[in-house]
Design a protein around this motif. Structure first.
Motif, PDB file in Angstrom:
ATOM      1  N   LEU A 254       0.833  -1.204   0.000  1.00 39.00           N
ATOM      2  CA  LEU A 254       0.000   0.000   0.000  1.00 39.00           C
ATOM      3  C   LEU A 254       0.869   1.255   0.000  1.00 39.00           C
ATOM      4  CD1 LEU A 254      -2.689   1.506   0.269  1.00 39.00           C
ATOM      5  CD2 LEU A 254      -2.557   1.138   2.750  1.00 39.00           C
ATOM      6  N   ALA A 255       1.892   1.264   0.837  1.00 40.63           N
ATOM      7  CA  ALA A 255       2.783   2.420   0.897  1.00 40.63           C
ATOM      8  C   ALA A 255       3.493   2.639  -0.438  1.00 40.63           C
ATOM      9  CB  ALA A 255       3.804   2.231   2.015  1.00 40.63           C
ATOM     10  N   ALA A 256       3.921   1.555  -1.074  1.00 41.12           N
ATOM     11  CA  ALA A 256       4.598   1.672  -2.365  1.00 41.12           C
ATOM     12  C   ALA A 256       3.688   2.304  -3.412  1.00 41.12           C
ATOM     13  CB  ALA A 256       5.065   0.294  -2.826  1.00 41.12           C
TER      14      ALA A 256
ATOM     15  N   THR B  59       4.353  17.274  -9.294  1.00 45.47           N
ATOM     16  CA  THR B  59       4.540  18.514 -10.058  1.00 45.47           C
ATOM     17  C   THR B  59       3.223  19.223 -10.328  1.00 45.47           C
ATOM     18  OG1 THR B  59       6.503  17.589 -11.130  1.00 45.47           O
ATOM     19  CG2 THR B  59       5.464  19.507 -12.169  1.00 45.47           C
ATOM     20  N   ASP B  60       2.213  18.496 -10.785  1.00 39.10           N
ATOM     21  CA  ASP B  60       0.957  19.121 -11.201  1.00 39.10           C
ATOM     22  C   ASP B  60      -0.074  19.223 -10.087  1.00 39.10           C
ATOM     23  OD1 ASP B  60       1.932  19.368 -13.805  1.00 39.10           O
ATOM     24  OD2 ASP B  60       1.254  17.338 -14.330  1.00 39.10           O
ATOM     25  N   ALA B  61       0.006  18.369  -9.102  1.00 39.58           N
ATOM     26  CA  ALA B  61      -0.985  18.381  -8.012  1.00 39.58           C
ATOM     27  C   ALA B  61      -0.275  18.115  -6.690  1.00 39.58           C
ATOM     28  CB  ALA B  61      -2.065  17.340  -8.273  1.00 39.58           C
ATOM     29  N   PRO B  62       0.478  19.106  -6.183  1.00 37.14           N
ATOM     30  CA  PRO B  62       1.271  18.887  -4.961  1.00 37.14           C
ATOM     31  C   PRO B  62       0.440  18.506  -3.744  1.00 37.14           C
ATOM     32  CG  PRO B  62       1.194  21.218  -5.547  1.00 37.14           C
ATOM     33  CD  PRO B  62       0.643  20.467  -6.708  1.00 37.14           C
ATOM     34  N   LEU B  63      -0.760  19.039  -3.613  1.00 35.88           N
ATOM     35  CA  LEU B  63      -1.605  18.699  -2.469  1.00 35.88           C
ATOM     36  C   LEU B  63      -2.008  17.234  -2.518  1.00 35.88           C
ATOM     37  CD1 LEU B  63      -2.887  19.879   0.062  1.00 35.88           C
ATOM     38  CD2 LEU B  63      -4.927  20.431  -1.298  1.00 35.88           C
ATOM     39  N   ALA B  64      -2.356  16.745  -3.704  1.00 35.32           N
ATOM     40  CA  ALA B  64      -2.699  15.334  -3.860  1.00 35.32           C
ATOM     41  C   ALA B  64      -1.479  14.458  -3.593  1.00 35.32           C
ATOM     42  CB  ALA B  64      -3.238  15.080  -5.265  1.00 35.32           C
ATOM     43  N   ALA B  65      -0.310  14.944  -3.997  1.00 34.74           N
ATOM     44  CA  ALA B  65       0.909  14.184  -3.729  1.00 34.74           C
ATOM     45  C   ALA B  65       1.149  14.054  -2.234  1.00 34.74           C
ATOM     46  CB  ALA B  65       2.107  14.868  -4.399  1.00 34.74           C
ATOM     47  N   LEU B  66       0.924  15.124  -1.488  1.00 32.47           N
ATOM     48  CA  LEU B  66       1.087  15.064  -0.032  1.00 32.47           C
ATOM     49  C   LEU B  66       0.061  14.121   0.587  1.00 32.47           C
ATOM     50  CD1 LEU B  66       1.858  18.763   0.989  1.00 32.47           C
ATOM     51  CD2 LEU B  66       3.438  16.840   0.786  1.00 32.47           C
ATOM     52  N   ALA B  67      -1.140  14.091   0.024  1.00 35.12           N
ATOM     53  CA  ALA B  67      -2.155  13.159   0.529  1.00 35.12           C
ATOM     54  C   ALA B  67      -1.684  11.715   0.340  1.00 35.12           C
ATOM     55  CB  ALA B  67      -3.478  13.388  -0.192  1.00 35.12           C
ATOM     56  N   GLY B  68      -1.074  11.435  -0.811  1.00 34.39           N
ATOM     57  CA  GLY B  68      -0.528  10.104  -1.033  1.00 34.39           C
ATOM     58  C   GLY B  68       0.564   9.768  -0.043  1.00 34.39           C
ATOM     59  N   ALA B  69       1.422  10.759   0.241  1.00 36.84           N
ATOM     60  CA  ALA B  69       2.487  10.537   1.219  1.00 36.84           C
ATOM     61  C   ALA B  69       1.906  10.276   2.605  1.00 36.84           C
ATOM     62  CB  ALA B  69       3.421  11.746   1.257  1.00 36.84           C
ATOM     63  N   MET B  70       0.814  10.932   2.948  1.00 37.25           N
ATOM     64  CA  MET B  70       0.177  10.721   4.247  1.00 37.25           C
ATOM     65  C   MET B  70      -0.363   9.304   4.373  1.00 37.25           C
ATOM     66  SD  MET B  70      -1.750  14.430   4.507  1.00 37.25           S
ATOM     67  CE  MET B  70      -2.684  14.048   5.996  1.00 37.25           C
ATOM     68  N   VAL B  71      -0.948   8.795   3.299  1.00 37.27           N
ATOM     69  CA  VAL B  71      -1.418   7.409   3.304  1.00 37.27           C
ATOM     70  C   VAL B  71      -0.235   6.468   3.524  1.00 37.27           C
ATOM     71  CG1 VAL B  71      -2.437   5.572   1.894  1.00 37.27           C
ATOM     72  CG2 VAL B  71      -3.415   7.874   1.852  1.00 37.27           C
TER      73      VAL B  71
ATOM     74  N   ALA C 160       9.496   8.716  -5.394  1.00 43.17           N
ATOM     75  CA  ALA C 160       9.598   7.488  -6.178  1.00 43.17           C
ATOM     76  C   ALA C 160      10.568   6.498  -5.541  1.00 43.17           C
ATOM     77  CB  ALA C 160      10.037   7.816  -7.602  1.00 43.17           C
ATOM     78  N   LEU C 161      11.718   6.984  -5.081  1.00 38.09           N
ATOM     79  CA  LEU C 161      12.693   6.105  -4.440  1.00 38.09           C
ATOM     80  C   LEU C 161      12.127   5.511  -3.150  1.00 38.09           C
ATOM     81  CD1 LEU C 161      15.966   8.172  -4.979  1.00 38.09           C
ATOM     82  CD2 LEU C 161      15.303   6.035  -6.115  1.00 38.09           C
ATOM     83  N   ALA C 162      11.380   6.318  -2.387  1.00 36.03           N
ATOM     84  CA  ALA C 162      10.742   5.803  -1.171  1.00 36.03           C
ATOM     85  C   ALA C 162       9.733   4.719  -1.532  1.00 36.03           C
ATOM     86  CB  ALA C 162      10.067   6.931  -0.407  1.00 36.03           C
ATOM     87  N   GLY C 163       9.014   4.924  -2.634  1.00 34.95           N
ATOM     88  CA  GLY C 163       8.052   3.916  -3.071  1.00 34.95           C
ATOM     89  C   GLY C 163       8.730   2.620  -3.478  1.00 34.95           C
ATOM     90  N   ILE C 164       9.868   2.726  -4.173  1.00 33.82           N
ATOM     91  CA  ILE C 164      10.626   1.529  -4.548  1.00 33.82           C
ATOM     92  C   ILE C 164      11.103   0.802  -3.291  1.00 33.82           C
ATOM     93  CG2 ILE C 164      12.751   0.734  -5.639  1.00 33.82           C
ATOM     94  CD1 ILE C 164      12.391   3.033  -7.656  1.00 33.82           C
ATOM     95  N   GLY C 165      11.559   1.573  -2.299  1.00 33.65           N
ATOM     96  CA  GLY C 165      11.982   0.972  -1.034  1.00 33.65           C
ATOM     97  C   GLY C 165      10.864   0.184  -0.385  1.00 33.65           C
ATOM     98  N   CYS C 166       9.638   0.733  -0.413  1.00 36.13           N
ATOM     99  CA  CYS C 166       8.495   0.032   0.179  1.00 36.13           C
ATOM    100  C   CYS C 166       8.155  -1.233  -0.606  1.00 36.13           C
ATOM    101  CB  CYS C 166       7.288   0.960   0.253  1.00 36.13           C
ATOM    102  SG  CYS C 166       7.458   2.266   1.485  1.00 36.13           S
ATOM    103  N   ALA C 167       8.316  -1.193  -1.933  1.00 33.85           N
ATOM    104  CA  ALA C 167       8.086  -2.399  -2.733  1.00 33.85           C
ATOM    105  C   ALA C 167       9.087  -3.489  -2.362  1.00 33.85           C
ATOM    106  CB  ALA C 167       8.195  -2.060  -4.225  1.00 33.85           C
TER     107      ALA C 167
END
Length: 401
Positions: free
Chosen positions: A275-277, A288-300, A361-368
């Motif tokens: 899920l984190a990945a 780049t285009d939706a920083p608020l949505a990106a932060l929401a993903g990071a919060m999840v 992206a690197l954090a996501g790869i780490g979670c995978a």
């Protein structure tokens, strides 16, 4: 291994609570103050969290020596004193280099306090240490979640109060806690993890490096990332640390509930890492285009990452020789500290900024990778000889949560 007489009494409990609350204050005050400190010095302090974890690694390793030579209370007091010196040093530092240097000092004190405090809690417990350790850990999260409000109001005052509190705690610990005999080796040979489990424990160690490294990206830069992504002022950005620790609390509670309902640690860890990945990859694409949505993903992702550390520690202890469990804990904590020091620095060098899409992206790869490592650990059954087997992370009881 002998531990001497137990640390007991209400006064000892209060002092231990103060020491652990101090860990929460340290964990929140430095990251949340970074934007204000960087603005005041007109310098880049993004590597400060890596310095903090480098110091933590030194402190954890030093504790293994100090706790065999000095009373637990003295080592715990030394940890609080080092945090006091480091926090005040960060506050008064006139350059980025000095901020990073004193962040290392803070980390050393944190490592000493975490190791000695955990041992003192076990010595104080009359039965299982699970309940007092759970209460002390809760104190860490509560303080860490609330302190950034003070930093947002006045970083200088908040850091000054944290430093003074650590100094007072160090004095009280030195004179108030019974001087429990140091941990000494009684000469017995310990077999360590059973041969068939050693490779699994090595894998857990690698997973801890990744877990703490990814977690530190968001804890160490919990104020910096929203400041960059949303162009916030330093006072508002400081509250990002409160958001991080609140999410961590939610994640740990949800993890505990899942284990209580019979989900095994390795299955839960695999699912949460996946899920984190996914959330972090989405954050990288949206940055780049939706920083608020990106932060929401990071919060999840933070909520999903929150229980992973304890799940891995429990899985390792479940496969260790009982006589070697205390030594194993130190090694595993050190492995996590390595990840906290190295991985954020590597991500920063690659991405160029804490909130860069490549960092997500690197954090996501780490979670995978973590998901894959949890799958490997899942294939290794728990040792029936482990003390953890009665409430192992791979049993329905899940007492390690």
């Amino acid at each position: 291994m002998t531990t001497g007489t137990a640390v007991g009494g209400r006064r000892a409990g209060v002092l231990l609570l103060a020491a652990f609350a101090g860990l929460g204050a340290t964990a929140a005050s430095i990251p949340s103050a970074l934007p204000a400190l960087a603005a005041a010095l007109d310098a880049d302090l993004a590597v400060a969290p890596s310095g903090l974890f480098a110091g933590l690694l030194v402190g954890v390793l030093a504790s293994r020596v100090l706790l065999t030579r000095f009373a637990t209370a003295r080592v715990l007091a030394l940890g609080s004193a080092a945090q006091a010196v480091g926090v005040v040093g960060v506050l008064l530092a006139g350059s980025a280099a000095l901020v990073i240097l004193f962040a290392v000092v803070v980390g050393v004190g944190f490592g000493l306090s975490e190791a000695a405090g955990s041992l003192a809690a076990k010595q104080q417990a009359t039965g299982s240490a699970t309940t007092p350790l759970a209460a002390l850990t809760a104190a860490v999260a509560i303080v860490a979640a609330t302190l950034p409000f003070a930093v947002a109001a006045s970083p200088a005052v908040a850091l000054g109060v944290v430093g003074a509190a650590h100094a007072i705690t160090a004095v009280l610990l030195a004179i108030g806690l019974p001087r429990v005999a140091p941990v000494t080796d009684d000469g017995r040979r310990v077999s360590g993890p059973a041969t068939r489990y050693r490779s699994t424990i090595v894998i857990v160690g690698v997973a801890l490096v990744v877990t703490v490294g990814v977690e530190t990206i968001f804890s160490g830069w919990s104020a910096v990332i929203p400041a960059e992504a949303l162009e916030l002022d330093a006072s508002t950005a400081a509250l990002g640390t409160t958001v991080f620790w609140s999410l961590m609390t939610v994640g740990r509670l949800l993890g505990w509930l899942a284990l209580a309902r019979g989900v095994t640690a390795t299955v839960l860890g695999t699912a949460l890492a996946a899920l984190a990945a996914l959330a972090l990859v989405a954050a990288a694409l949206l940055r780049t285009d939706a920083p608020l949505a990106a932060l929401a993903g990071a919060m999840v992702a933070v909520v999903a990452i929150a229980p992973l550390y304890s799940l891995l520690i429990g899985s390792a202890l479940d496969r260790a020789d009982p006589a070697d469990a205390s030594r194993l804990i130190g090694v595993l904590v050190a492995a996590g500290a390595v990840g906290g020091a190295v991985i954020p620095l590597g991500a920063l060098l690659a991405g160029g900024a804490p909130s860069a899409p490549l960092v997500f992206a690197l954090a996501g790869i780490g979670c995978a990778v973590l998901g894959a490592l949890f799958t490997v650990v899942r294939r290794s059954p728990a040792s029936t000889g482990s003390p953890a087997s009665t409430g192992s992370p791979d049993s329905p009881r899940g007492d390690h949560a």
